[in-house]
Design an enzyme around this catalytic site. Structure first.
Site, PDB file in Angstrom:
ATOM      1  N   LYS A   1     -46.606 -29.677  93.578  1.00 38.28           N
ATOM      2  CA  LYS A   1     -46.815 -30.852  92.723  1.00 38.28           C
ATOM      3  C   LYS A   1     -45.576 -31.754  92.707  1.00 38.28           C
ATOM      4  CE  LYS A   1     -46.491 -30.491  88.268  1.00 38.28           C
ATOM      5  NZ  LYS A   1     -46.603 -30.185  86.834  1.00 38.28           N
TER       6      LYS A   1
ATOM      7  N   LYS B   1     -42.614 -22.025  84.824  1.00 35.91           N
ATOM      8  CA  LYS B   1     -41.368 -22.550  84.251  1.00 35.91           C
ATOM      9  C   LYS B   1     -40.393 -21.429  83.918  1.00 35.91           C
ATOM     10  CE  LYS B   1     -42.732 -27.033  82.487  1.00 35.91           C
ATOM     11  NZ  LYS B   1     -42.888 -27.920  81.353  1.00 35.91           N
TER      12      LYS B   1
ATOM     13  N   LYS C   1     -40.902 -34.257  87.953  1.00 37.17           N
ATOM     14  CA  LYS C   1     -39.611 -34.836  87.578  1.00 37.17           C
ATOM     15  C   LYS C   1     -38.501 -33.782  87.607  1.00 37.17           C
ATOM     16  CE  LYS C   1     -41.516 -34.943  82.879  1.00 37.17           C
ATOM     17  NZ  LYS C   1     -42.546 -35.737  82.277  1.00 37.17           N
TER      18      LYS C   1
HETATM   19  P1  TYM Z   1     -46.133 -33.878  81.443  1.00 35.42           P
HETATM   20  O1  TYM Z   1     -45.119 -34.588  80.628  1.00 35.42           O
HETATM   21  O2  TYM Z   1     -45.648 -32.821  82.401  1.00 35.42           O
HETATM   22  O3  TYM Z   1     -46.977 -34.904  82.285  1.00 35.42           O
HETATM   23  C1  TYM Z   1     -47.587 -36.023  81.645  1.00 35.42           C
HETATM   24  C2  TYM Z   1     -48.909 -36.358  82.311  1.00 35.42           C
HETATM   25  O4  TYM Z   1     -48.713 -36.630  83.704  1.00 35.42           O
HETATM   26  C3  TYM Z   1     -49.570 -35.799  84.473  1.00 35.42           C
HETATM   27  N1  TYM Z   1     -48.876 -35.431  85.714  1.00 35.42           N
HETATM   28  C4  TYM Z   1     -49.407 -35.571  86.930  1.00 35.42           C
HETATM   29  N2  TYM Z   1     -50.595 -36.057  87.319  1.00 35.42           N
HETATM   30  C5  TYM Z   1     -50.841 -36.068  88.655  1.00 35.42           C
HETATM   31  N3  TYM Z   1     -49.936 -35.627  89.586  1.00 35.42           N
HETATM   32  C6  TYM Z   1     -48.735 -35.133  89.224  1.00 35.42           C
HETATM   33  N4  TYM Z   1     -47.859 -34.728  90.112  1.00 35.42           N
HETATM   34  C7  TYM Z   1     -48.423 -35.098  87.820  1.00 35.42           C
HETATM   35  N5  TYM Z   1     -47.335 -34.686  87.120  1.00 35.42           N
HETATM   36  C8  TYM Z   1     -47.638 -34.901  85.819  1.00 35.42           C
HETATM   37  C9  TYM Z   1     -49.825 -34.574  83.600  1.00 35.42           C
HETATM   38  O5  TYM Z   1     -50.996 -33.887  83.986  1.00 35.42           O
HETATM   39  C10 TYM Z   1     -49.926 -35.191  82.236  1.00 35.42           C
HETATM   40  O6  TYM Z   1     -51.211 -35.714  82.024  1.00 35.42           O
HETATM   41  N6  TYM Z   1     -48.055 -30.672  78.149  1.00 35.42           N
HETATM   42  C11 TYM Z   1     -48.089 -32.033  78.622  1.00 35.42           C
HETATM   43  C12 TYM Z   1     -47.772 -33.061  77.549  1.00 35.42           C
HETATM   44  C13 TYM Z   1     -48.605 -32.946  76.329  1.00 35.42           C
HETATM   45  C14 TYM Z   1     -49.947 -33.364  76.174  1.00 35.42           C
HETATM   46  C15 TYM Z   1     -50.285 -33.099  74.820  1.00 35.42           C
HETATM   47  C16 TYM Z   1     -50.870 -33.934  77.062  1.00 35.42           C
HETATM   48  C17 TYM Z   1     -48.206 -32.445  75.131  1.00 35.42           C
HETATM   49  N7  TYM Z   1     -49.204 -32.549  74.209  1.00 35.42           N
HETATM   50  C18 TYM Z   1     -51.567 -33.382  74.327  1.00 35.42           C
HETATM   51  C19 TYM Z   1     -52.160 -34.213  76.558  1.00 35.42           C
HETATM   52  C20 TYM Z   1     -52.476 -33.947  75.212  1.00 35.42           C
HETATM   53  C21 TYM Z   1     -47.058 -32.188  79.718  1.00 35.42           C
HETATM   54  O7  TYM Z   1     -46.111 -31.464  79.803  1.00 35.42           O
HETATM   55  O8  TYM Z   1     -47.262 -33.260  80.520  1.00 35.42           O
END
Ligand code: TYM
Length: 349
Positions: free
Chosen positions: A206, A123, A209
């Site tokens: 990947k 990032k 968004k």
């Molecule tokens: P975030 O918001 O980027 O994504 C949310 C969830 O979606 C999954 N994900 C994917 N899974 C499969 N293929 C993809 N292309 C894909 N893109 C996103 C992510 O693995 C995630 O499960 N840091 C985290 C948010 C967070 C969190 C937490 C998660 C903050 N605190 C505590 C679990 C527990 C994040 O940025 O996810």
């Protein structure tokens, strides 16, 4: 990283996970997270799901858009089957324990650990001097999200594995440094055919968004025509589908489409290959598009309906935050006691 003693405390099984409301959600978020969040409600384990708005502001967010995106993400959870009566659904900033425990963990986590986080490197890119301090400290806030609930399991996509491992390191170091067995060593749950949904334009990247190309992803708000067009134009190779999953090994674009089909249809990739092996993409892509439209259209319609009543979404998030706070605050209080903070306000009252 730390050699902590094995855990003696038995922690009640509890699931926690979160999604950033930092833009429209994608098929990756749905298959890697939301769909599985809904399924986890049927396993007899308490489920807590969070819209992590404090994480979202680690990169600039326009305030009005952030509010809108948070409502939209809440609608996406509910439309995907997360039931706010069976699960706790709330936005992070309404429960102050996250930020407070996050500070304690900033003092537990080591700079060397943070420097290894690949998502920060991706990032920040070349601009490590310009990004926010919050983006760097982000994984210790994520550890606080999880550990403020003593969560034992965290369903996530593959890209979050390193952050959950850091959460385990933070829990173990806290327990070790203070001579307690207070925080559980949480398990990541990375399951199914779609733990890493890839870009439709490049099967080695990947689906995200934040990708500048809208054609690279399916958004949960895309209409049926857009979904069909994006799958029709998805990058593939000229070969037909192989006769076995092993044949997908060096074909990332083909493998991605098979995995997406499998996850949407609740099949294994091998079952999809058994059905479509030997067929060209001319047959497979329309079948995939039809399946995706059949699964996603009801979700986007339900999201639209829910978005029309933000007062109801406010009520759901407020109620969820009250229930989340009732779990997290006593855990935070005990953490303050363990680290040696005077908490006489409660006693003085
Ligand atoms: P975030 O918001 O980027 O994504 C949310 C969830 O979606 C999954 N994900 C994917 N899974 C499969 N293929 C993809 N292309 C894909 N893109 C996103 C992510 O693995 C995630 O499960 N840091 C985290 C948010 C967070 C969190 C937490 C998660 C903050 N605190 C505590 C679990 C527990 C994040 O940025 O996810």
């Amino acid at each position: 990283m730390t050699d902590a003693a094995p855990q003696k405390t038995t922690f009640k099984p509890r699931i926690f996970s979160g999604i950033q409301p930092s833009g429209g959600l994608t098929l990756g978020n749905y298959l890697g997270a939301l769909k599985r969040f809904a399924e986890k409600q049927n396993e007899g384990i308490e489920t807590i799901y969070c819209l992590v708005d404090l994480h979202a502001i680690t990169v600039w967010q326009d305030p009005d858009r952030l509010r809108q995106q948070t409502y939209e993400a809440a609608a996406a959870f509910i439309a995907s089957g997360v039931d706010p009566r069976r699960s706790i659904l709330f936005n992070q900033s309404q429960v102050s324990a996250h930020a407070e425990l996050g500070w304690i963990f900033n003092c537990v986590a080591r700079l060397g650990w943070m420097n290894r986080m690949t998502q920060f490197k991706d990032k920040a890119g070349k601009h490590t001097e310009q990004v926010s301090l919050g983006l760097y400290a982000y994984p210790s806030l994520m550890a606080a999200d999880i550990l403020a609930y003593h969560a034992t399991m965290v369903p996530v996509g593959e890209d979050q594995k390193q952050h959950v491992e850091l959460t385990r390191d933070i829990a173990q170091k806290f327990n070790h440094d203070y001579g307690v067995d207070f925080f559980p060593v949480t398990e990541p749950l990375i399951e199914g055919a779609a733990t890493r949904v890839m870009s439709l334009r490049d099967g080695t990247r990947k689906m995200s968004k934040s990708d500048p190309s809208d054609a690279s992803r399916i958004n949960l708000t895309d209409d049926a025509d857009t979904i069909a067009t994006k799958f029709r134009k998805a990058k593939t190779d000229p070969e037909p589908l192989p006769d076995s999953v092993e044949g997908l090994q060096d074909r990332p674009d083909a493998r991605n489409l098979v995995n997406i089909y499998a996850a949407l249809a609740d099949l294994t990739p091998a079952e999809v290959i058994a059905q479509y092996g030997g067929q060209g993409f001319g047959a497979f892509k329309p079948a995939l598009a039809d399946l995706a439209v059949a699964k996603l259209e009801p979700i986007s319609a339900e999201m639209k309906r829910l978005m029309a009543d933000t007062a109801e979404l406010d009520r759901i998030l407020g109620d969820g935050a009250d229930r989340a706070d009732a779990i997290a605050q006593p855990i935070l209080d005990r953490a303050y006691d363990i680290v040696g903070m005077i908490r006489s306000r409660a006693r003085a009252r």
